[in-house]
Motif scaffolding. Sequence first.
Motif, PDB file in Angstrom:
ATOM      1  N   GLY A   1      -2.926  15.402 -17.436  1.00 59.05           N
ATOM      2  CA  GLY A   1      -1.869  15.885 -16.546  1.00 59.05           C
ATOM      3  C   GLY A   1      -1.944  15.336 -15.141  1.00 59.05           C
ATOM      4  N   ARG A   2      -2.172  14.046 -15.000  1.00 57.80           N
ATOM      5  CA  ARG A   2      -2.260  13.487 -13.662  1.00 57.80           C
ATOM      6  C   ARG A   2      -0.876  13.305 -13.048  1.00 57.80           C
ATOM      7  N   LYS A   3       0.089  13.099 -13.881  1.00 59.43           N
ATOM      8  CA  LYS A   3       1.472  13.001 -13.379  1.00 59.43           C
ATOM      9  C   LYS A   3       2.355  13.828 -14.303  1.00 59.43           C
TER      10      LYS A   3
ATOM     11  N   MET B   1       0.834  -1.194   0.000  1.00 56.11           N
ATOM     12  CA  MET B   1       0.000   0.000   0.000  1.00 56.11           C
ATOM     13  C   MET B   1       0.866   1.239   0.000  1.00 56.11           C
ATOM     14  N   LYS B   2       0.354   2.277  -0.663  1.00 57.10           N
ATOM     15  CA  LYS B   2       1.077   3.542  -0.660  1.00 57.10           C
ATOM     16  C   LYS B   2       0.770   4.262   0.641  1.00 57.10           C
ATOM     17  N   GLN B   3       1.752   4.984   1.118  1.00 55.95           N
ATOM     18  CA  GLN B   3       1.500   5.782   2.307  1.00 55.95           C
ATOM     19  C   GLN B   3       0.689   7.007   1.902  1.00 55.95           C
ATOM     20  N   LEU B   4      -0.336   7.311   2.672  1.00 62.59           N
ATOM     21  CA  LEU B   4      -1.181   8.440   2.302  1.00 62.59           C
ATOM     22  C   LEU B   4      -0.425   9.753   2.477  1.00 62.59           C
ATOM     23  N   GLY B   5      -0.656  10.672   1.552  1.00 65.63           N
ATOM     24  CA  GLY B   5      -0.112  12.019   1.710  1.00 65.63           C
ATOM     25  C   GLY B   5      -0.839  12.731   2.842  1.00 65.63           C
ATOM     26  N   GLU B   6      -0.358  13.907   3.153  1.00 67.96           N
ATOM     27  CA  GLU B   6      -0.906  14.623   4.313  1.00 67.96           C
ATOM     28  C   GLU B   6      -2.396  14.929   4.145  1.00 67.96           C
ATOM     29  N   ALA B   7      -2.753  15.474   2.981  1.00 65.77           N
ATOM     30  CA  ALA B   7      -4.160  15.828   2.738  1.00 65.77           C
ATOM     31  C   ALA B   7      -5.026  14.570   2.715  1.00 65.77           C
ATOM     32  N   GLN B   8      -4.478  13.508   2.127  1.00 63.80           N
ATOM     33  CA  GLN B   8      -5.232  12.251   2.086  1.00 63.80           C
ATOM     34  C   GLN B   8      -5.467  11.707   3.494  1.00 63.80           C
ATOM     35  N   GLN B   9      -4.424  11.766   4.311  1.00 63.85           N
ATOM     36  CA  GLN B   9      -4.534  11.244   5.669  1.00 63.85           C
ATOM     37  C   GLN B   9      -5.593  12.026   6.433  1.00 63.85           C
TER      38      GLN B   9
ATOM     39  N   ARG C   1      -4.966  18.135  -5.991  1.00 66.42           N
ATOM     40  CA  ARG C   1      -4.527  16.881  -6.582  1.00 66.42           C
ATOM     41  C   ARG C   1      -3.371  16.315  -5.767  1.00 66.42           C
ATOM     42  N   TYR C   2      -3.201  14.988  -5.855  1.00 67.63           N
ATOM     43  CA  TYR C   2      -2.095  14.365  -5.147  1.00 67.63           C
ATOM     44  C   TYR C   2      -0.783  14.974  -5.649  1.00 67.63           C
ATOM     45  N   LYS C   3       0.142  15.218  -4.739  1.00 64.36           N
ATOM     46  CA  LYS C   3       1.430  15.818  -5.061  1.00 64.36           C
ATOM     47  C   LYS C   3       1.281  17.265  -5.514  1.00 64.36           C
TER      48      LYS C   3
ATOM     49  N   GLU D   1      -6.409  -4.062 -10.888  1.00 64.42           N
ATOM     50  CA  GLU D   1      -4.962  -4.236 -10.750  1.00 64.42           C
ATOM     51  C   GLU D   1      -4.451  -3.568  -9.483  1.00 64.42           C
ATOM     52  N   ARG D   2      -4.955  -2.378  -9.211  1.00 61.77           N
ATOM     53  CA  ARG D   2      -4.492  -1.656  -8.025  1.00 61.77           C
ATOM     54  C   ARG D   2      -4.881  -2.389  -6.746  1.00 61.77           C
ATOM     55  N   LEU D   3      -6.090  -2.945  -6.715  1.00 58.61           N
ATOM     56  CA  LEU D   3      -6.529  -3.644  -5.504  1.00 58.61           C
ATOM     57  C   LEU D   3      -5.878  -5.014  -5.383  1.00 58.61           C
TER      58      LEU D   3
ATOM     59  N   GLY E   1     -13.690  14.890  -3.867  1.00 59.57           N
ATOM     60  CA  GLY E   1     -12.265  15.131  -4.098  1.00 59.57           C
ATOM     61  C   GLY E   1     -12.016  15.339  -5.574  1.00 59.57           C
ATOM     62  N   VAL E   2     -11.287  16.376  -5.930  1.00 60.99           N
ATOM     63  CA  VAL E   2     -11.054  16.671  -7.343  1.00 60.99           C
ATOM     64  C   VAL E   2     -10.402  15.462  -8.020  1.00 60.99           C
ATOM     65  N   THR E   3     -10.444  15.441  -9.339  1.00 63.19           N
ATOM     66  CA  THR E   3      -9.865  14.319 -10.066  1.00 63.19           C
ATOM     67  C   THR E   3      -8.384  14.187  -9.712  1.00 63.19           C
ATOM     68  N   SER E   4      -7.970  12.948  -9.527  1.00 63.57           N
ATOM     69  CA  SER E   4      -6.576  12.658  -9.198  1.00 63.57           C
ATOM     70  C   SER E   4      -6.137  13.219  -7.846  1.00 63.57           C
ATOM     71  N   SER E   5      -7.076  13.355  -6.925  1.00 60.35           N
ATOM     72  CA  SER E   5      -6.689  13.796  -5.586  1.00 60.35           C
ATOM     73  C   SER E   5      -6.267  12.607  -4.735  1.00 60.35           C
ATOM     74  N   GLY E   6      -6.422  11.401  -5.275  1.00 56.05           N
ATOM     75  CA  GLY E   6      -5.994  10.221  -4.536  1.00 56.05           C
ATOM     76  C   GLY E   6      -7.128   9.568  -3.761  1.00 56.05           C
ATOM     77  N   LYS E   7      -8.326   9.669  -4.279  1.00 52.52           N
ATOM     78  CA  LYS E   7      -9.480   9.054  -3.609  1.00 52.52           C
ATOM     79  C   LYS E   7      -9.337   7.534  -3.558  1.00 52.52           C
ATOM     80  N   THR E   8      -8.919   6.969  -4.704  1.00 54.08           N
ATOM     81  CA  THR E   8      -8.806   5.511  -4.759  1.00 54.08           C
ATOM     82  C   THR E   8      -7.834   5.005  -3.700  1.00 54.08           C
ATOM     83  N   GLU E   9      -6.773   5.753  -3.492  1.00 56.65           N
ATOM     84  CA  GLU E   9      -5.777   5.359  -2.491  1.00 56.65           C
ATOM     85  C   GLU E   9      -6.409   5.381  -1.096  1.00 56.65           C
TER      86      GLU E   9
HETATM   87  P1  ADP Z   1      -8.529   9.700  -7.786  1.00 51.67           P
HETATM   88  O1  ADP Z   1      -9.135   8.384  -7.432  1.00 51.67           O
HETATM   89  O2  ADP Z   1      -8.893  10.804  -6.818  1.00 51.67           O
HETATM   90  O3  ADP Z   1      -8.702  10.131  -9.201  1.00 51.67           O
HETATM   91  P2  ADP Z   1      -6.058   8.251  -7.553  1.00 51.67           P
HETATM   92  O4  ADP Z   1      -6.222   7.536  -6.259  1.00 51.67           O
HETATM   93  O5  ADP Z   1      -6.251   7.487  -8.794  1.00 51.67           O
HETATM   94  O6  ADP Z   1      -6.968   9.564  -7.582  1.00 51.67           O
HETATM   95  O7  ADP Z   1      -4.625   8.936  -7.533  1.00 51.67           O
HETATM   96  C1  ADP Z   1      -4.085   9.627  -8.643  1.00 51.67           C
HETATM   97  C2  ADP Z   1      -2.685   9.126  -8.910  1.00 51.67           C
HETATM   98  O8  ADP Z   1      -1.833   9.471  -7.825  1.00 51.67           O
HETATM   99  C3  ADP Z   1      -2.625   7.617  -9.045  1.00 51.67           C
HETATM  100  O9  ADP Z   1      -1.735   7.282 -10.068  1.00 51.67           O
HETATM  101  C4  ADP Z   1      -2.110   7.152  -7.706  1.00 51.67           C
HETATM  102  O10 ADP Z   1      -1.366   5.978  -7.828  1.00 51.67           O
HETATM  103  C5  ADP Z   1      -1.247   8.322  -7.249  1.00 51.67           C
HETATM  104  N1  ADP Z   1      -1.303   8.428  -5.794  1.00 51.67           N
HETATM  105  C6  ADP Z   1      -2.374   8.805  -5.069  1.00 51.67           C
HETATM  106  N2  ADP Z   1      -2.100   8.790  -3.759  1.00 51.67           N
HETATM  107  C7  ADP Z   1      -0.814   8.377  -3.632  1.00 51.67           C
HETATM  108  C8  ADP Z   1       0.051   8.171  -2.518  1.00 51.67           C
HETATM  109  N3  ADP Z   1      -0.352   8.381  -1.260  1.00 51.67           N
HETATM  110  N4  ADP Z   1       1.313   7.763  -2.776  1.00 51.67           N
HETATM  111  C9  ADP Z   1       1.734   7.584  -4.053  1.00 51.67           C
HETATM  112  N5  ADP Z   1       0.959   7.759  -5.146  1.00 51.67           N
HETATM  113  C10 ADP Z   1      -0.313   8.150  -4.951  1.00 51.67           C
END
Ligand code: ADP
Length: 757
Positions: free
Chosen positions: A614-616, A218-226, A404-406, A285-287, A246-254
């Motif tokens: 532009g997610r990454k 599992m990825k460690q949650l970022g500060e906002a995610q935590q 967004r994440y990062k 795949e992620r799960l 949560g905006v697109t690519s904010s890391g909801k799935t994580e």
């Molecule tokens: P959302 O579901 O909000 O669209 P995701 O969970 O798909 O966002 O996250 C967007 C991208 O950022 C994904 O590629 C994901 O792997 C990456 N990401 C999100 N949170 C983290 C984290 N805590 N550590 C590393 N990568 C992360």
Amino acid sequence: MTYADIILPVPLDGLFTYSVPAPMEGQVRFGVRVLVPFGPKITHVGVVARVHGKAPEGIAVRDILRVLDTEPVVTATQYRLWQWMADYYMAPIGDVLKAALPAGLKAEEGYKPRTELYVRLRPEFGSARGLHVALDMIGRADRQRAAFETYLSLSGWAAAADSGNGGTVAEVTRDELLNASHTTTAIVNALVKRGLLETYTREVGRLNTGGEPDFTRMKQLGEAQQRAYNEIMFSFLKKNVVLLHGVTSSGKTEIYIHLIKQAIESHKQVLYLLPEIALTVQITERLRRVFGGKLGIYHSRYSDNERVEIWRKQLSAAPYDVILGARSAVLLPFARLGLVIVDEEHEQSFKQQDPAPRYHARSTAIMLAQMTGAKTLLGTATPSLESYHSAQTGKYGLVRLAQRYKGIELPEIRIVDVKDLRRRKMMKGPLSPMLMAKVREAVEGGRQAILFQNRRGFAPMVECRQCGWVPRCERCDVSLTLHRRTNKMTCHYCGAAYDVPQVCPACGSRELHTRGAGTEKIEDRVCDAFPEARVARMDLDTTRTNGAYERIIDDFAEGRTDILIGTQMIGKGLDFDRVSVVGILDADSMMNYPDFRAYEQAFMMMAQVSGRAGRKGGRGLVILQTKSPDAPLLDYVVRNDYGALYREMIAERQAFRYPPYTHLTYIYMKHRDETVVDHAANEMGSMLRRWFGDRVLGPDRPAVARVKTLCIRKIVLKLELGIDMAKVRQYLRAAQKAMADDPRFRSVQTYFDVDPM
Ligand code: ADP
Ligand code: ZN
Ligand code: ZN
């Protein structure tokens, strides 16, 4: 005498009572399937809902023919949920049963276990001496001897005989033996014929075992995610439903992944619903990486047999901890559900249109969670007005993730005025010069582009230049879409395909031309413009075969394709790293749709598609092509201002008395004959008006007023909040029955769409 009330897969209200023959007493109990006669000739597989001793009055009761299960295949909770669905969505419980049970459980012998053929030593040779005798019998038959010896070593007989103490002997499949000894079936059969080996079959599961779970992945949650995670957990202390905005690519799935782990550690099951099978591909795949074999997947692309196995596993002592699936997964059995996640909760495809039950999987999931004491998390970047309103009024908890994440910026959105470009003769084909340039830049720089066109086929319209004739479906009131790949004109309502005429059937002119662009045409144009680029298309037509989604998504994710063209399928939650530009080719077709939700749907679709950019690796760019660049909606899209959209739309809903300020139900009536259906609909309209007054609107012709040869009329019922809906449903059922009992309208179909989309 014992009787059983049975749910049968027929579109009639209520349960059906049968008598239980004495030898079946005890076997016939709640939740088991039985075979019963129905009508003069046919039989049905039904599920026992109740066993009792009260003989029904005035009807001849027939015997149950057979009991098909020793253990129940339906849980008490499922049955309660089915009853709720049947009542709330006003569908016969038989239709709910049909939707819920996999086909393999609906037929008497619907499920076929997969078996594997094994070989083993005949018991009389099972000793050191016996083996010598066996080898003597083989004598000089060298290939048989080799195969036999391979069997002895594979199974461990060789070692066991050597050590003289038996030891454990492993099971060997015939295929394993064939592979290991490089021999043929004939040789193995010869050993069987000699009486040395024997074959036997064993049932094996079809389900992917999925490997070991590994939470360290599992990825460690970022500060906002935590922070969001903590807020969700805290909110669950007070609320049963929480909306994660949560905006697109904010890391909801994580965040979901962390919540799932938490649930598993508390020995709870999780149901994770997605609106679209295409999305399950990536999320699986992620799960899978984290949860391995604890994860089960359930949707319509699985075979009937597989779905039966998943269903049965859910009933077993070791069910899946996590089920990921599309709409119908909400109908699976769960023993200890703790959390339901509804991802992309705003998606309309959570609502089943046809056939009945016309249920909304989000509402149904919330109800299931309520029945089982589980919590529900709704997640999205663009909440449905209903859910956001519930969050605003305190019914749901609300948690936000604005970054967004990062900290990657949301994409820049530029509007391109297509009308103006056309006037200045600068629009050659469906892509504006700016979009062309940006796609080129992306492809040449090793990045990727997504082009969104919400229409499949080549051209949505064929037209005669001379007389204006447009080909239409013979069975539906719609014009046909030209498909170049198949060279047919297709009806997108009934699927009928027609040959393309050479001359206009109305005036004989040869000047038939096409109007508008579907994904096929975009693909052609893009391939012409970028001959060096690798182009893929994802729409209903390219994803019909098994594995097609996976291939298209994987190829794009791995960078084996450069440009992805698609319909709304590509807009939903997919996560690609290298997309630098997204083109929305025709924003107007989304905005000008005749429906009270069209406006917000257009916003959501554009915001979601934009979210793929532009997610990454840097900020993305979205180019939005439109003929009405000044539409206020586009301004909301550009600023990603969900709040502004919400305020405007909710005010409008209030002013015009739409949900969430009212309960909305559509009443549909269908018949082949236009005058009959008009007559029936008018009768129905007046009947309902007598009860509900001006809460009744119509009947009207819906936008598409004939589908599959049936003429359709629609009546709208808008009811104020707080009204006794149970009473209302009684009235509606009575009206439906009155129509069915009226000899003039007996063949008119009447059905309800509750909380329509
Ligand atoms: P959302 O579901 O909000 O669209 P995701 O969970 O798909 O966002 O996250 C967007 C991208 O950022 C994904 O590629 C994901 O792997 C990456 N990401 C999100 N949170 C983290 C984290 N805590 N550590 C590393 N990568 C992360
Ligand atoms: Zn013509
Ligand atoms: Zn048709």
